[in-house]
Design a protein around this motif. Structure first.
Motif, PDB file in Angstrom:
ATOM      1  N   LYS A 255      13.937   8.361   7.572  1.00 52.76           N
ATOM      2  CA  LYS A 255      13.941   8.562   6.120  1.00 52.76           C
ATOM      3  C   LYS A 255      12.674   9.318   5.701  1.00 52.76           C
ATOM      4  O   LYS A 255      11.582   9.025   6.181  1.00 52.76           O
ATOM      5  CB  LYS A 255      14.006   7.234   5.380  1.00 52.76           C
ATOM      6  N   ARG A 256      12.857  10.249   4.781  1.00 51.12           N
ATOM      7  CA  ARG A 256      11.709  11.065   4.365  1.00 51.12           C
ATOM      8  C   ARG A 256      10.718  10.278   3.529  1.00 51.12           C
ATOM      9  O   ARG A 256       9.495  10.464   3.645  1.00 51.12           O
ATOM     10  CB  ARG A 256      12.204  12.279   3.567  1.00 51.12           C
ATOM     11  N   THR A 257      11.194   9.369   2.679  1.00 49.87           N
ATOM     12  CA  THR A 257      10.328   8.626   1.766  1.00 49.87           C
ATOM     13  C   THR A 257      10.538   7.128   1.949  1.00 49.87           C
ATOM     14  O   THR A 257      11.672   6.644   1.886  1.00 49.87           O
ATOM     15  CB  THR A 257      10.595   9.010   0.300  1.00 49.87           C
ATOM     16  N   VAL A 258       9.442   6.419   2.176  1.00 50.74           N
ATOM     17  CA  VAL A 258       9.474   4.964   2.302  1.00 50.74           C
ATOM     18  C   VAL A 258       8.653   4.369   1.155  1.00 50.74           C
ATOM     19  O   VAL A 258       7.528   4.807   0.892  1.00 50.74           O
ATOM     20  CB  VAL A 258       8.902   4.505   3.660  1.00 50.74           C
ATOM     21  N   TYR A 259       9.257   3.379   0.483  1.00 53.35           N
ATOM     22  CA  TYR A 259       8.567   2.692  -0.616  1.00 53.35           C
ATOM     23  C   TYR A 259       8.052   1.344  -0.129  1.00 53.35           C
ATOM     24  O   TYR A 259       8.790   0.572   0.487  1.00 53.35           O
ATOM     25  CB  TYR A 259       9.516   2.489  -1.800  1.00 53.35           C
ATOM     26  N   SER A 260       6.791   1.050  -0.410  1.00 54.84           N
ATOM     27  CA  SER A 260       6.223  -0.227   0.002  1.00 54.84           C
ATOM     28  C   SER A 260       6.872  -1.369  -0.763  1.00 54.84           C
ATOM     29  O   SER A 260       7.572  -1.159  -1.764  1.00 54.84           O
ATOM     30  CB  SER A 260       4.711  -0.242  -0.251  1.00 54.84           C
ATOM     31  N   SER A 261       6.626  -2.591  -0.330  1.00 59.87           N
ATOM     32  CA  SER A 261       7.051  -3.738  -1.118  1.00 59.87           C
ATOM     33  C   SER A 261       6.186  -3.807  -2.370  1.00 59.87           C
ATOM     34  O   SER A 261       5.148  -3.132  -2.468  1.00 59.87           O
ATOM     35  CB  SER A 261       6.906  -5.031  -0.303  1.00 59.87           C
ATOM     36  N   GLU A 262       6.599  -4.620  -3.315  1.00 59.38           N
ATOM     37  CA  GLU A 262       5.818  -4.782  -4.546  1.00 59.38           C
ATOM     38  C   GLU A 262       4.932  -6.021  -4.479  1.00 59.38           C
ATOM     39  O   GLU A 262       4.442  -6.498  -5.498  1.00 59.38           O
ATOM     40  CB  GLU A 262       6.763  -4.877  -5.744  1.00 59.38           C
ATOM     41  N   LYS A 263       4.707  -6.486  -3.265  1.00 59.88           N
ATOM     42  CA  LYS A 263       3.887  -7.669  -3.078  1.00 59.88           C
ATOM     43  C   LYS A 263       2.408  -7.288  -2.979  1.00 59.88           C
ATOM     44  O   LYS A 263       2.043  -6.129  -2.842  1.00 59.88           O
ATOM     45  CB  LYS A 263       4.337  -8.439  -1.844  1.00 59.88           C
ATOM     46  N   LEU A 264       1.571  -8.319  -3.028  1.00 53.62           N
ATOM     47  CA  LEU A 264       0.129  -8.125  -3.063  1.00 53.62           C
ATOM     48  C   LEU A 264      -0.406  -7.605  -1.744  1.00 53.62           C
ATOM     49  O   LEU A 264      -1.369  -6.827  -1.717  1.00 53.62           O
ATOM     50  CB  LEU A 264      -0.534  -9.468  -3.396  1.00 53.62           C
ATOM     51  N   TRP A 265       0.222  -7.991  -0.628  1.00 54.70           N
ATOM     52  CA  TRP A 265      -0.354  -7.719   0.668  1.00 54.70           C
ATOM     53  C   TRP A 265       0.225  -6.469   1.322  1.00 54.70           C
ATOM     54  O   TRP A 265       0.981  -5.720   0.709  1.00 54.70           O
ATOM     55  CB  TRP A 265      -0.194  -8.953   1.572  1.00 54.70           C
ATOM     56  N   PHE A 266      -0.089  -6.271   2.569  1.00 51.27           N
ATOM     57  CA  PHE A 266       0.211  -5.041   3.294  1.00 51.27           C
ATOM     58  C   PHE A 266       0.450  -5.393   4.754  1.00 51.27           C
ATOM     59  O   PHE A 266       0.083  -6.474   5.236  1.00 51.27           O
ATOM     60  CB  PHE A 266      -0.956  -4.066   3.189  1.00 51.27           C
ATOM     61  N   ARG A 267       1.057  -4.477   5.469  1.00 51.21           N
ATOM     62  CA  ARG A 267       1.351  -4.718   6.883  1.00 51.21           C
ATOM     63  C   ARG A 267       0.072  -4.599   7.716  1.00 51.21           C
ATOM     64  O   ARG A 267      -0.745  -3.697   7.507  1.00 51.21           O
ATOM     65  CB  ARG A 267       2.380  -3.694   7.372  1.00 51.21           C
ATOM     66  N   ILE A 268      -0.098  -5.523   8.665  1.00 49.88           N
ATOM     67  CA  ILE A 268      -1.218  -5.456   9.596  1.00 49.88           C
ATOM     68  C   ILE A 268      -0.857  -4.501  10.737  1.00 49.88           C
ATOM     69  O   ILE A 268       0.144  -4.694  11.427  1.00 49.88           O
ATOM     70  CB  ILE A 268      -1.567  -6.844  10.172  1.00 49.88           C
ATOM     71  N   ILE A 269      -1.650  -3.461  10.905  1.00 49.22           N
ATOM     72  CA  ILE A 269      -1.400  -2.445  11.924  1.00 49.22           C
ATOM     73  C   ILE A 269      -2.280  -2.719  13.138  1.00 49.22           C
ATOM     74  O   ILE A 269      -3.497  -2.895  13.003  1.00 49.22           O
ATOM     75  CB  ILE A 269      -1.683  -1.030  11.365  1.00 49.22           C
ATOM     76  N   ARG A 270      -1.675  -2.745  14.305  1.00 48.58           N
ATOM     77  CA  ARG A 270      -2.412  -3.032  15.534  1.00 48.58           C
ATOM     78  C   ARG A 270      -2.953  -1.766  16.185  1.00 48.58           C
ATOM     79  O   ARG A 270      -4.065  -1.754  16.717  1.00 48.58           O
ATOM     80  CB  ARG A 270      -1.506  -3.770  16.534  1.00 48.58           C
ATOM     81  N   ARG A 271      -2.153  -0.708  16.203  1.00 41.59           N
ATOM     82  CA  ARG A 271      -2.574   0.534  16.863  1.00 41.59           C
ATOM     83  C   ARG A 271      -3.064   1.531  15.805  1.00 41.59           C
ATOM     84  O   ARG A 271      -2.448   2.546  15.527  1.00 41.59           O
ATOM     85  CB  ARG A 271      -1.414   1.092  17.683  1.00 41.59           C
ATOM     86  N   LYS A 272      -4.202   1.216  15.247  1.00 44.26           N
ATOM     87  CA  LYS A 272      -4.728   1.967  14.099  1.00 44.26           C
ATOM     88  C   LYS A 272      -5.094   3.411  14.435  1.00 44.26           C
ATOM     89  O   LYS A 272      -5.110   4.267  13.558  1.00 44.26           O
ATOM     90  CB  LYS A 272      -5.954   1.247  13.534  1.00 44.26           C
ATOM     91  N   TYR A 273      -5.420   3.670  15.684  1.00 46.72           N
ATOM     92  CA  TYR A 273      -5.876   5.012  16.070  1.00 46.72           C
ATOM     93  C   TYR A 273      -4.758   5.896  16.623  1.00 46.72           C
ATOM     94  O   TYR A 273      -5.002   7.045  16.984  1.00 46.72           O
ATOM     95  CB  TYR A 273      -6.985   4.906  17.114  1.00 46.72           C
ATOM     96  N   SER A 274      -3.543   5.385  16.699  1.00 51.09           N
ATOM     97  CA  SER A 274      -2.466   6.131  17.355  1.00 51.09           C
ATOM     98  C   SER A 274      -2.236   7.494  16.720  1.00 51.09           C
ATOM     99  O   SER A 274      -1.930   8.471  17.411  1.00 51.09           O
ATOM    100  CB  SER A 274      -1.173   5.306  17.330  1.00 51.09           C
ATOM    101  N   TRP A 275      -2.374   7.601  15.403  1.00 49.38           N
ATOM    102  CA  TRP A 275      -2.105   8.858  14.697  1.00 49.38           C
ATOM    103  C   TRP A 275      -3.145   9.943  14.952  1.00 49.38           C
ATOM    104  O   TRP A 275      -2.919  11.124  14.676  1.00 49.38           O
ATOM    105  CB  TRP A 275      -2.005   8.595  13.190  1.00 49.38           C
ATOM    106  N   LEU A 276      -4.310   9.565  15.506  1.00 50.41           N
ATOM    107  CA  LEU A 276      -5.377  10.535  15.731  1.00 50.41           C
ATOM    108  C   LEU A 276      -5.273  11.237  17.084  1.00 50.41           C
ATOM    109  O   LEU A 276      -5.989  12.208  17.340  1.00 50.41           O
ATOM    110  CB  LEU A 276      -6.736   9.840  15.626  1.00 50.41           C
ATOM    111  N   ASN A 277      -4.402  10.701  17.963  1.00 54.28           N
ATOM    112  CA  ASN A 277      -4.194  11.325  19.281  1.00 54.28           C
ATOM    113  C   ASN A 277      -5.481  11.466  20.086  1.00 54.28           C
ATOM    114  O   ASN A 277      -5.675  12.445  20.821  1.00 54.28           O
ATOM    115  CB  ASN A 277      -3.517  12.701  19.131  1.00 54.28           C
TER     116      ASN A 277
END
Length: 493
Positions: A255-277
């Motif tokens: 999907k081109r566009t993803v909408y976050s939940s409307e909750k206070l918190w956020f997803r915990i990401i484990r592989r934070k550096y993966s996008w930097l290659n």
């Protein structure tokens, strides 16, 4: 290294370009005299050919000296803007044309505005964040988005500045890693963009600005909400969007566009550096550095706010302040404490340490380093701040106290009703005061914090990566047990 440069410039009461010019001046004076002596000896004893060679070498040397003079002049112009040390400088941007000049700019900013810039020519994570958030074509079908949605009742959101910043930085990493599935689904980062609901701290934005975070801060992206795919209420077939109900919900990465939940918190990401290659795995890179860079990007002030922060820093920080001899005490109390009765603020989260506990921290740091000579004291709670200053003055009268001059001290860190707590205090003054306090603490080496406060933890994290001191030591007197608290305390998670 930046911090050591700053200390040297400060301790010798000089600016780098002036020191270089003094050395160069001596060199320029001595060189012709030495050349004259050599030429005289050559004329008296050498052949005509030797004389011509010596004259040619002298001309070449003088040309190189002129080039060096021009380079020093350019560095001085870049770092001082052609102004004397006491004149206000343009703070509309802290960027420079090279990494060397950006180092000099920071070294000369002990008592003026400085903030890490994604456009200062030194690259790194900040530049990568800027690149992802400013794609070449926002309307392209291949440009993907993650829309950070506010709570449904956004006007009553009580989060403070750094709680918002923490959420923003976390959603940013979600977008860049595509929910921790970067490598599994085509290695494409999403652009983080926010909705346009009212941000409580931006109510009544100055100059008719938007009542969103962009009242105070630069936009997160060059893209607009018109570039994203809208949510279709009645028809989800052939829809190019995904909408999260809970932060941990999985979704179709195509999907081109993803909408976050409307909750206070956020997803915990484990592989934070993966996008930097980058080579290696997650444990080979610094979570601290990535967190600080994300905060630095999120908290880029608008030009009018940069100017306001600069004015307040000039009024607060002495020009001879030595960061390596400075202790920072960001006292977080009021609505942070259990049992408070501040209407409209968030519920208390901490058994706030009493002020004698803060004083014990001061004693411990002075025992460790008797050379400490400055204490930066800030708090949103005026009564607590005044009481601490009284205790400090009685026991350590030799310490120079640095305060946030003109601080509103609104009596709460919650963002939903800032204007209600201090008579005549507009939201803009409160935000400017709070951000100035953060900037002041970047000039300290030692910190007494309560890591259950996102505010004091963020100050510690930013000082570790972007501070002016050569190193950072933290004493946590209100300990939390999450990863961010670990970063604040030790720099490691």
């Amino acid at each position: 290294m930046t911090a050591k440069i700053a200390m040297k410039a400060n301790n010798n009461n000089i600016r780098w370009p002036i020191a270089i010019r003094n050395i160069l001046a001596a060199f320029i004076i001595a060189t012709p005299l030495l050349n004259y002596m050599l030429m005289t000896k050559s004329i008296n004893t050498g052949s005509a050919n030797d004389q011509q060679q010596l004259i040619a070498k002298n001309a070449e040397l003088e040309a190189r000296i002129r080039q060096l003079e021009a380079s020093v002049s350019m560095v001085r112009s870049s770092s001082e803007g052609g102004q004397d040390n006491d004149s206000p400088r343009d703070v509309s941007s802290s960027s420079s044309s090279s990494s060397s000049s950006s180092i000099i700019v920071k070294a000369n900013s002990i008592n003026t505005y400085w903030w890490p810039s994604s456009e200062d020519g030194i690259g790194g994570i900040l530049a990568k964040i800027h690149s992802v958030q400013h794609p070449p074509n926002c309307s392209s079908p291949t440009t993907k988005f993650f829309v950070w949605r506010s709570k449904r009742d956004s006007k009553s959101d009580t989060r403070g500045l750094t709680a918002w910043g923490h959420a923003g930085a976390s959603h940013m990493i979600h977008a860049f890693t595509d929910g921790d599935k970067f490598r599994e689904y085509g290695s494409t980062s999403r652009v983080l963009i926010t909705d346009e609901k009212v941000w409580p701290m931006a109510k009544g934005c100055l100059n008719g600005g938007p009542q969103t975070r962009e009242c105070y801060f630069e936009p997160l992206t060059s893209c607009k909400l018109t570039d994203v795919d809208p949510i279709l209420v009645d028809d989800n077939t052939n829809n190019n969007t995904a909408k999260l109900i809970d932060v941990q919900d999985e979704y179709d990465r195509t999907k081109r566009t993803v909408y976050s939940s409307e909750k206070l918190w956020f997803r915990i990401i484990r592989r934070k550096y993966s996008w930097l290659n980058l080579p290696g795995n997650e444990k080979d890179h610094s979570t601290l550095t990535l967190n600080a860079a994300s905060f630095a990007y999120y908290f880029r002030p608008k030009p009018w706010l940069r100017t306001e922060i600069d004015k307040r820093i000039r009024n607060s920080i002495p020009s001879d302040l030595n960061p390596d001899r400075t202790l920072g005490v960001p006292i977080r109390r009021s609505d942070k404490c259990h049992g408070h009765n501040i209407t409209g603020s968030a519920k208390g989260e901490l058994d706030c340490p009493d002020l004698p506990t803060y004083m014990e921290g001061v004693r411990k740091f002075l025992e460790f380093d008797p050379l400490i000579e400055n204490v930066i004291v800030t708090s949103e709670d005026k009564s607590a701040c005044d009481e601490f200053l009284e205790l400090l003055g009685k026991e350590f009268p030799r310490l120079r106290v640095v305060l946030n001059v003109g601080d509103v001290q609104q009596g709460t860190g919650s963002g939903s009703k800032l204007e209600s707590y201090v008579e005549g205090a507009a939201n803009a003054n409160v935000v400017a005061s709070a951000l100035t306090s953060m900037h002041l603490h970047l000039r300290a080496r030692y910190f007494i914090i309560t890591s259950k406060s996102t505010w004091t933890s963020t100050i510690s994290v930013m000082a570790r990566v972007y501070g002016f001191a050569s190193e950072v030591f933290v004493l946590d007197i209100g300990r939390n047990t999450n990863n961010f608290a670990d970063l604040a305390r030790s720099g490691c998670d």
